[in-house]
Design a protein around this motif. Structure first.
Motif, short mmCIF file in Angstrom:
data_model
loop_
_atom_site.label_atom_id
_atom_site.label_comp_id
_atom_site.label_asym_id
_atom_site.label_seq_id
_atom_site.Cartn_x
_atom_site.Cartn_y
_atom_site.Cartn_z
N PHE A 357 -31.81 -92.66 -101.82
CA PHE A 357 -32.25 -93.34 -103.04
C PHE A 357 -31.80 -94.81 -103.03
O PHE A 357 -32.59 -95.71 -103.35
CB PHE A 357 -31.70 -92.62 -104.27
N CYS A 358 -30.52 -95.05 -102.68
CA CYS A 358 -30.01 -96.43 -102.61
C CYS A 358 -30.80 -97.24 -101.59
O CYS A 358 -31.14 -98.41 -101.84
CB CYS A 358 -28.53 -96.44 -102.23
N ASN A 359 -31.05 -96.63 -100.43
CA ASN A 359 -31.78 -97.34 -99.37
C ASN A 359 -33.21 -97.67 -99.79
O ASN A 359 -33.76 -98.71 -99.45
CB ASN A 359 -31.79 -96.49 -98.09
N ALA A 360 -33.82 -96.76 -100.56
CA ALA A 360 -35.22 -96.93 -100.95
C ALA A 360 -35.39 -97.94 -102.07
O ALA A 360 -36.44 -98.59 -102.17
CB ALA A 360 -35.81 -95.58 -101.39
N PHE A 361 -34.37 -98.08 -102.92
CA PHE A 361 -34.48 -98.95 -104.09
C PHE A 361 -34.66 -100.40 -103.62
O PHE A 361 -33.78 -100.99 -103.00
CB PHE A 361 -33.23 -98.83 -104.96
N THR A 362 -35.81 -100.97 -103.93
CA THR A 362 -36.17 -102.29 -103.42
C THR A 362 -36.57 -103.22 -104.56
O THR A 362 -37.41 -102.86 -105.39
CB THR A 362 -37.34 -102.18 -102.42
N LYS A 363 -35.95 -104.39 -104.58
CA LYS A 363 -36.33 -105.44 -105.53
C LYS A 363 -36.85 -106.62 -104.73
O LYS A 363 -36.18 -107.09 -103.81
CB LYS A 363 -35.11 -105.91 -106.33
N GLU A 364 -38.03 -107.08 -105.06
CA GLU A 364 -38.60 -108.24 -104.40
C GLU A 364 -39.03 -109.27 -105.45
O GLU A 364 -39.45 -108.90 -106.54
CB GLU A 364 -39.81 -107.86 -103.54
N SER A 365 -38.92 -110.54 -105.09
CA SER A 365 -39.31 -111.59 -106.02
C SER A 365 -40.02 -112.71 -105.27
O SER A 365 -39.62 -113.06 -104.15
CB SER A 365 -38.07 -112.14 -106.73
N ASP A 366 -41.07 -113.25 -105.88
CA ASP A 366 -41.76 -114.40 -105.30
C ASP A 366 -41.38 -115.68 -106.04
O ASP A 366 -42.03 -116.72 -105.91
CB ASP A 366 -43.28 -114.19 -105.32
N GLY A 367 -40.30 -115.61 -106.79
CA GLY A 367 -39.86 -116.77 -107.56
C GLY A 367 -40.30 -116.71 -109.01
O GLY A 367 -39.64 -117.24 -109.90
N GLU A 368 -41.42 -116.05 -109.25
CA GLU A 368 -41.93 -115.94 -110.62
C GLU A 368 -41.91 -114.50 -111.11
O GLU A 368 -41.53 -114.19 -112.22
CB GLU A 368 -43.37 -116.47 -110.70
N LYS A 369 -42.34 -113.62 -110.21
CA LYS A 369 -42.52 -112.22 -110.59
C LYS A 369 -41.63 -111.33 -109.73
O LYS A 369 -41.50 -111.54 -108.53
CB LYS A 369 -44.00 -111.86 -110.38
N GLU A 370 -41.00 -110.35 -110.38
CA GLU A 370 -40.16 -109.40 -109.63
C GLU A 370 -40.88 -108.06 -109.51
O GLU A 370 -41.52 -107.61 -110.45
CB GLU A 370 -38.82 -109.20 -110.34
N ARG A 371 -40.80 -107.48 -108.34
CA ARG A 371 -41.39 -106.17 -108.11
C ARG A 371 -40.29 -105.19 -107.71
O ARG A 371 -39.49 -105.49 -106.83
CB ARG A 371 -42.46 -106.25 -107.01
N VAL A 372 -40.26 -104.03 -108.35
CA VAL A 372 -39.29 -102.98 -108.03
C VAL A 372 -40.05 -101.75 -107.58
O VAL A 372 -41.02 -101.33 -108.23
CB VAL A 372 -38.41 -102.62 -109.25
N TYR A 373 -39.65 -101.20 -106.46
CA TYR A 373 -40.29 -99.96 -105.99
C TYR A 373 -39.31 -99.17 -105.12
O TYR A 373 -38.30 -99.71 -104.67
CB TYR A 373 -41.59 -100.24 -105.23
N LEU A 374 -39.62 -97.89 -104.92
CA LEU A 374 -38.80 -97.03 -104.06
C LEU A 374 -39.49 -96.89 -102.71
O LEU A 374 -40.55 -96.26 -102.62
CB LEU A 374 -38.60 -95.66 -104.70
N LYS A 375 -38.87 -97.46 -101.70
CA LYS A 375 -39.46 -97.45 -100.36
C LYS A 375 -39.02 -96.18 -99.62
O LYS A 375 -38.27 -96.23 -98.65
CB LYS A 375 -39.03 -98.71 -99.61
#
Length: 484
Positions: A357-375
């Motif tokens: 679960f920890c490994n899959a938890f992913t936060k990405e940001s393009d500077g404006e918008k943040e995306r959270v998903y489980l990889k």
């Protein structure tokens, strides 16, 4: 998108609760410390992990079979195993804060500080001295070492420590219909003993030849005084253990082999090599002649998710002595009777769940918008595919439900028509669904749909007739098993 700052354990706990993975047990009554319930998505992920472990053991190896032993066992089982006399944790209290700590964990924390500061020799020396004192049961020496190292209570910031005392970690209960006639029994603190007491039953009924293994998944219970770090250390937990019975003298070869095989398993389920490491035990358990942990880098540092132990003939020999029943195997190759040696692989299902679960938890940001998903690996994801009609009208909803019906017997598929399709994509990302299938007006014309891929957000057009084969291939546990 670029990766966002590193994840905290609180991020993990919050996400796990909000999206149906892990809940505090009996939360309406303010919960019970160090006990957790798996929610609708958590149980799917945990079951997938248990299933792939089980198959990796019993399906990929011709000489490993499984059992399911009882939680309750004859109390002499725990006398023979050493748990009645020796299953203790060294505890120490701070007189000012009134908080209790495990003495060995305080010293391990100090050693970690030294290691992080580049003082590896100092760290190793401290762990070696701790191992020597605990091995000699010199609890006064352990207290002196804690004081000498300047270790203070994190709350009171003082070193006003009590003596170190041993606490037995087994839960006890009584069995019997009348209280006066009841016998004291224990909730098992490990699943291994259920395998050992069934060693000859399995060997004879299955005509097993050494070397062979017995695997088991089951609940175990430990009255942890200091339980912490979410599902990492719980009082009720699940183990996935395999005891591998070998000819005496060959155990170190098998130990090296299983050490390698088990690391390969963790990589196959998606844990990256750089987040995994071996940690050799400084202090060996009373039954072991070699022991190593496979550790994963959690938000709180590298910690054990699996132990590989060479247990010698300790368990079977002790059960033979106490039960007066021979626990020997006749080896036709060398024409000799002997008590087999054992190499154990023991994974905490809850710890493995937390690592994945920890490994899959992913936060990405393009500077404006943040995306959270489980990889998550597609084969482990709670939901494999979500079917989303663009709108509810013009037959699109009915077509989408028809597709769900055609897929759900092959893999877990859900239907969602609530809110804008972008929001529905996000909802599925948050629980780790690898494939979203969009049904639109073109679907009604040429029977094709758009598959959106979770990790890349890329989309491809696919005929409905190919969905079962295409997605089914990607989400099958075979994809993991073939890489072990």
């Amino acid at each position: 998108m670029s990766s966002a700052p590193s994840t905290s354990l609180q991020d993990i706990i919050s996400h796990a609760k909000e999206y149906g993975f892990v809940f505090p047990s009996s939360e309406i009554y303010d919960g019970l410390q160090a006990v957790y319930d798996y929610g609708q998505n958590g149980v799917e992920l945990k079951n997938s992990l248990k299933s792939v472990w089980w198959k990796a053991m019993t399906q990929l190896h011709d000489n490993i079979v499984g059992i399911d032993a009882s939680i309750f066992m004859h109390p002499l089982t725990w006398k023979a195993s050493g748990h009645v006399d020796g299953f203790n944790d060294p505890m120490i209290d701070n007189k000012d804060s009134k908080k209790r700590y495990r003495a060995d964990q305080l010293l391990e924390g100090k050693a970690e500080e030294y290691a992080n500061a580049g003082q590896q020799e100092k760290a190793s020396a401290l762990l070696a001295e701790m191992g020597r004192l605990l091995g000699a049961e010199d609890l006064a020496g352990v207290r002196e070492l804690i004081i000498a190292e300047g270790i203070v209570c994190p709350i009171s910031k003082t070193s006003n420590w009590t003596d170190v005392r041993q606490f037995n970690l087994m839960f006890s209960t009584q069995v019997g219909s009348v209280a006066e006639d009841a016998s004291l029994i224990y909730l098992r603190p490990e699943t291994a003993q259920g395998i050992f007491v069934n060693f000859l039953n399995v060997q004879k009924s299955g005509r097993m030849k050494v070397p062979f293994g017995i695997a088991q998944i089951g609940k175990a219970f430990r009255n942890e005084i200091v339980a912490r770090q979410f599902t990492f250390r719980m009082r009720e937990f699940e183990q996935m253990e395999m005891q591998f019975f070998v000819r005496p003298g060959t155990e170190m070869d098998w130990y090296a082999s299983w050490k390698e095989q088990r690391l390969k398993f963790h990589k196959a389920i998606g844990l990256p090599a750089e987040s995994l490491q071996y940690h050799d035990h400084e202090k060996l358990a009373h039954y072991a002649n070699a022991a190593v942990d496979i550790e994963y880098k959690f938000p709180f540092g590298f910690r054990e998710i699996e132990g590989i132990h060479s247990r010698t003939d300790f368990d079977l020999k002790n059960h033979q002595e106490l039960s007066k029943k021979k626990q020997q195997y006749f080896d036709p190759e060398i024409n000799q009777n002997y008590i087999p040696y054992v190499v154990e692989t023991s994974v905490g299902a809850d710890r493995l769940f937390l690592a994945v679960f920890c490994n899959a938890f992913t936060k990405e940001s393009d500077g404006e918008k943040e995306r959270v998903y489980l990889k998550l690996h597609p084969a482990l994801a709670p939901v494999k595919a979500a079917v989303l009609p663009l709108v509810k009208k013009d037959g699109l909803a009915e077509k989408a439900q028809e597709i769900v019906k055609s897929l759900k017997s092959s893999f877990r598929t859900v239907y969602d028509d609530n809110a804008a399709i972008g929001k529905r994509y996000t909802r599925q990302d948050l629980i780790g669904t690898p494939y979203c299938i969009a049904v639109d007006y073109q679907t009604m014309e040429d029977d094709t749909v758009t598959i959106r891929h979770r990790d890349t957000t890329e989309q491809e057009r696919v005929p409905v007739s190919l969905l079962k084969e295409k997605i089914g291939y990607e989400v099958s546990l075979e994809r993991i098993l073939e890489s072990i």
